[in-house]
Scaffold this active site. Structure first.
Site, PDB file in Angstrom:
ATOM      1  N   HIS A  18      -7.595  -8.147  -2.797  1.00 33.17           N
ATOM      2  CA  HIS A  18      -8.883  -7.511  -2.519  1.00 33.17           C
ATOM      3  C   HIS A  18      -8.833  -6.024  -2.830  1.00 33.17           C
ATOM      4  O   HIS A  18      -7.767  -5.411  -2.877  1.00 33.17           O
ATOM      5  CB  HIS A  18      -9.297  -7.709  -1.058  1.00 33.17           C
ATOM      6  CG  HIS A  18      -8.348  -7.080  -0.081  1.00 33.17           C
ATOM      7  ND1 HIS A  18      -7.185  -7.697   0.335  1.00 33.17           N
ATOM      8  CD2 HIS A  18      -8.364  -5.875   0.537  1.00 33.17           C
ATOM      9  CE1 HIS A  18      -6.545  -6.901   1.179  1.00 33.17           C
ATOM     10  NE2 HIS A  18      -7.227  -5.786   1.310  1.00 33.17           N
ATOM     11  N   ARG A  42      -3.651 -11.807   3.340  1.00 32.53           N
ATOM     12  CA  ARG A  42      -4.932 -11.386   2.808  1.00 32.53           C
ATOM     13  C   ARG A  42      -5.082 -11.876   1.373  1.00 32.53           C
ATOM     14  O   ARG A  42      -4.140 -11.806   0.595  1.00 32.53           O
ATOM     15  CB  ARG A  42      -5.052  -9.846   2.788  1.00 32.53           C
ATOM     16  CG  ARG A  42      -5.043  -9.106   4.115  1.00 32.53           C
ATOM     17  CD  ARG A  42      -6.145  -9.509   5.091  1.00 32.53           C
ATOM     18  NE  ARG A  42      -7.437  -9.870   4.546  1.00 32.53           N
ATOM     19  CZ  ARG A  42      -8.380  -9.024   4.151  1.00 32.53           C
ATOM     20  NH1 ARG A  42      -8.193  -7.732   4.223  1.00 32.53           N
ATOM     21  NH2 ARG A  42      -9.541  -9.470   3.695  1.00 32.53           N
ATOM     22  N   TYR A  50       0.833  -1.201   0.000  1.00 32.04           N
ATOM     23  CA  TYR A  50       0.000   0.000   0.000  1.00 32.04           C
ATOM     24  C   TYR A  50       0.868   1.251   0.000  1.00 32.04           C
ATOM     25  O   TYR A  50       1.903   1.305   0.668  1.00 32.04           O
ATOM     26  CB  TYR A  50      -0.871   0.052   1.262  1.00 32.04           C
ATOM     27  CG  TYR A  50      -2.090  -0.834   1.223  1.00 32.04           C
ATOM     28  CD1 TYR A  50      -3.268  -0.402   0.636  1.00 32.04           C
ATOM     29  CD2 TYR A  50      -2.071  -2.100   1.790  1.00 32.04           C
ATOM     30  CE1 TYR A  50      -4.392  -1.199   0.620  1.00 32.04           C
ATOM     31  CE2 TYR A  50      -3.197  -2.912   1.781  1.00 32.04           C
ATOM     32  CZ  TYR A  50      -4.357  -2.452   1.190  1.00 32.04           C
ATOM     33  OH  TYR A  50      -5.473  -3.249   1.174  1.00 32.04           O
ATOM     34  N   TYR A  83      -1.125  -9.937   0.437  1.00 33.60           N
ATOM     35  CA  TYR A  83      -0.041  -9.456   1.304  1.00 33.60           C
ATOM     36  C   TYR A  83      -0.155 -10.080   2.698  1.00 33.60           C
ATOM     37  O   TYR A  83      -1.237 -10.451   3.137  1.00 33.60           O
ATOM     38  CB  TYR A  83      -0.037  -7.919   1.381  1.00 33.60           C
ATOM     39  CG  TYR A  83      -1.306  -7.284   1.900  1.00 33.60           C
ATOM     40  CD1 TYR A  83      -1.537  -7.149   3.271  1.00 33.60           C
ATOM     41  CD2 TYR A  83      -2.273  -6.803   1.019  1.00 33.60           C
ATOM     42  CE1 TYR A  83      -2.695  -6.551   3.747  1.00 33.60           C
ATOM     43  CE2 TYR A  83      -3.441  -6.206   1.493  1.00 33.60           C
ATOM     44  CZ  TYR A  83      -3.643  -6.087   2.856  1.00 33.60           C
ATOM     45  OH  TYR A  83      -4.790  -5.498   3.324  1.00 33.60           O
ATOM     46  N   HIS A 131     -10.806  -2.527  -1.380  1.00 34.93           N
ATOM     47  CA  HIS A 131     -11.701  -1.965  -0.369  1.00 34.93           C
ATOM     48  C   HIS A 131     -12.710  -1.042  -1.045  1.00 34.93           C
ATOM     49  O   HIS A 131     -12.344  -0.250  -1.916  1.00 34.93           O
ATOM     50  CB  HIS A 131     -10.915  -1.153   0.658  1.00 34.93           C
ATOM     51  CG  HIS A 131      -9.947  -1.967   1.471  1.00 34.93           C
ATOM     52  ND1 HIS A 131     -10.262  -2.484   2.700  1.00 34.93           N
ATOM     53  CD2 HIS A 131      -8.678  -2.357   1.218  1.00 34.93           C
ATOM     54  CE1 HIS A 131      -9.215  -3.144   3.177  1.00 34.93           C
ATOM     55  NE2 HIS A 131      -8.232  -3.084   2.306  1.00 34.93           N
TER      56      HIS A 131
END
Ligand code: FE2
Lengths: 241, 181
Positions: A159, A156, A107, A146, A161
């Site tokens: 995905h 995870r 991120y 990640y 959000h």
């Protein structure tokens, strides 16, 4: 119409506040039951957004952080779908905001120190408005899975959000979209905190070859549902108008 | 046609990227303006509302996103050039305090002036809805405070030199009242 109350939220369909397998809930889950209160104008209304609130590249994560002439690294995808309420009615003109990791699972955030590198041309933030038929669409790249600190070997699933606004604040929703076929879905405690497989399935986007553009970009379809209106009150109000 | 609402998932620790990009450090993005940051025009004599969210060990939640929704001073939920009814701030990543510049909401019928607050964060599976009332208003007869009974105190902010401060406790003896509404 905006004054008809929303249907009660089915709390047993959503993940519980406390979930043993998701460690961050342990100190953050309220321990008292939620207090039921009647909906008032405060919950029946909410902010309204328009095209003037958005920039021209907001719905294109492939270029909205990229240098001129460059694009983000990763597998190019369109994500699209329809925003409806529980009565099946399209919900037009609503703001959808998305954020995600880059193709390597990193991120662009001051608090993310994962060893996968940042992509100079990818920010990971996008937004769009639903059209008159409730449809939305944006372009991005496939996010990477990640690892995250949860006491074990936790990864995870890939995905995106989603933050979604409705007509009233009572409909406000944040969720995540997953990708069909990802083996991490069954292993992830955040996903599995959702009580039923049926509910989990609503968050799994499907590959959409109809919208896939040959030699350009693949498409995934993800439909979103917000709380509907209380039918009895809705009909009574219609009679009165 | 009857559908089920999309199930909620946590906003996670990086919610700022999508909802408060300046907090995440995304200043250089080629995107439109950050939404919800300004409820009143720059230079307005507004009050400061400082909201802190505490976890079950009384530690500030530093990665929360808080949205507020309130009537304007006129008691209405219709935005004007002088006032936007919706605000959104991340908790400060080092102090955990979310700062809003806003105006006091007017009274709306039997409801005492109040602000809806909605909290999402890592470890919160479904966004939490609560309200904030004012210590210097007549709150008697407010139906929601009545329903909260002995726990209504958890919904009353405190006065400060510049406005109001409010602490939202996620757990413990003084857990804030959250609503199913
Ligand atoms: Fe994430």
């Amino acid at each position: 119409m905006t004054d008809a109350p929303f249907k009660p939220r089915d709390l047993s369909w959503h993940p519980p506040a406390f979930y043993q397998g998701y460690r961050s809930t342990h100190l953050r889950a309220p321990q008292q039951p939620l207090l039921q209160i009647p909906q008032t104008v405060t919950e029946l209304t909410g902010p309204v957004f328009g095209q003037g609130d958005l920039g021209p590249l907001d719905d294109d994560l492939i270029t909205n952080y990229a240098a001129t002439g460059q694009t983000a690294q990763g597998s190019r995808i369109i994500v699209h779908g329809t925003l409806r309420d529980e009565d099946g009615r399209p919900v037009p003109g609503k703001l959808i905001e998305v954020w995600q990791a880059n193709a390597g699972g990193r991120y662009r955030h001051v608090n993310d120190g994962y060893l996968a590198p940042l992509d100079d041309n990818f920010g990971g933030c996008g937004r769009c408005l639903t059209d008159t038929e409730g449809r939305y669409s944006f372009r991005t790249i496939l996010p990477g899975p990640y690892p995250w600190p949860n006491g074990g070997n936790d990864w995870r699933p890939a995905h995106i959000h989603f933050s979604v606004f409705g007509d009233g604040f009572a409909q406000r929703l944040i969720t995540q979209m997953y990708f069909e076929g990802d083996p991490h879905i069954a292993l992830c405690p955040i996903v599995q905190s959702i009580p039923s497989d049926d509910a989990i399935d609503r968050l799994v986007a499907r590959l959409d070859m109809k919208r896939t553009k040959p030699m350009d970009i693949r498409a995934y379809r993800f439909d979103i549902v917000l709380r509907g209106r209380d039918a009895t009150v809705f009909e009574n109000q219609l009679e009165g108008t | 046609m009857t559908l089920k609402e999309s199930p909620s998932q946590t906003a996670g620790p990086y919610v700022h990227i999508g909802c408060a990009p300046q907090t995440a450090g995304l200043e250089q993005r080629r995107m439109g303006k950050q939404l919800g940051g300004l409820m009143v025009p720059e230079g307005t004599d507004a009050l400061t509302l400082a909201i802190t969210v505490l976890d079950g060990e009384d530690a500030p939640v530093k990665d929360a996103l808080i949205e507020i929704w309130q009537a304007g001073p006129d008691g209405n939920y219709t935005p004007t050039p002088a006032f936007q009814n919706w605000g959104r701030q991340g908790s400060d990543l080092s102090t955990g305090v979310a700062l809003f510049k806003t105006l006091k909401p007017g009274r709306n019928g039997e409801h005492a002036p109040h602000i809806l607050a909605w909290i999402v964060a890592r470890g919160i599976n479904l966004g939490l809805t609560t309200r904030l009332y004012f210590p210097d208003e007549d709150n008697g007869g407010d139906p929601v405070l009545g329903l909260a009974g002995a726990r209504a105190e958890t919904l009353i902010a405190t006065k400060t030199d510049t406005g109001y401060a409010h602490t939202i406790r996620l757990q413990g003896a003084n857990e804030t009242v959250f609503f199913d509404v």
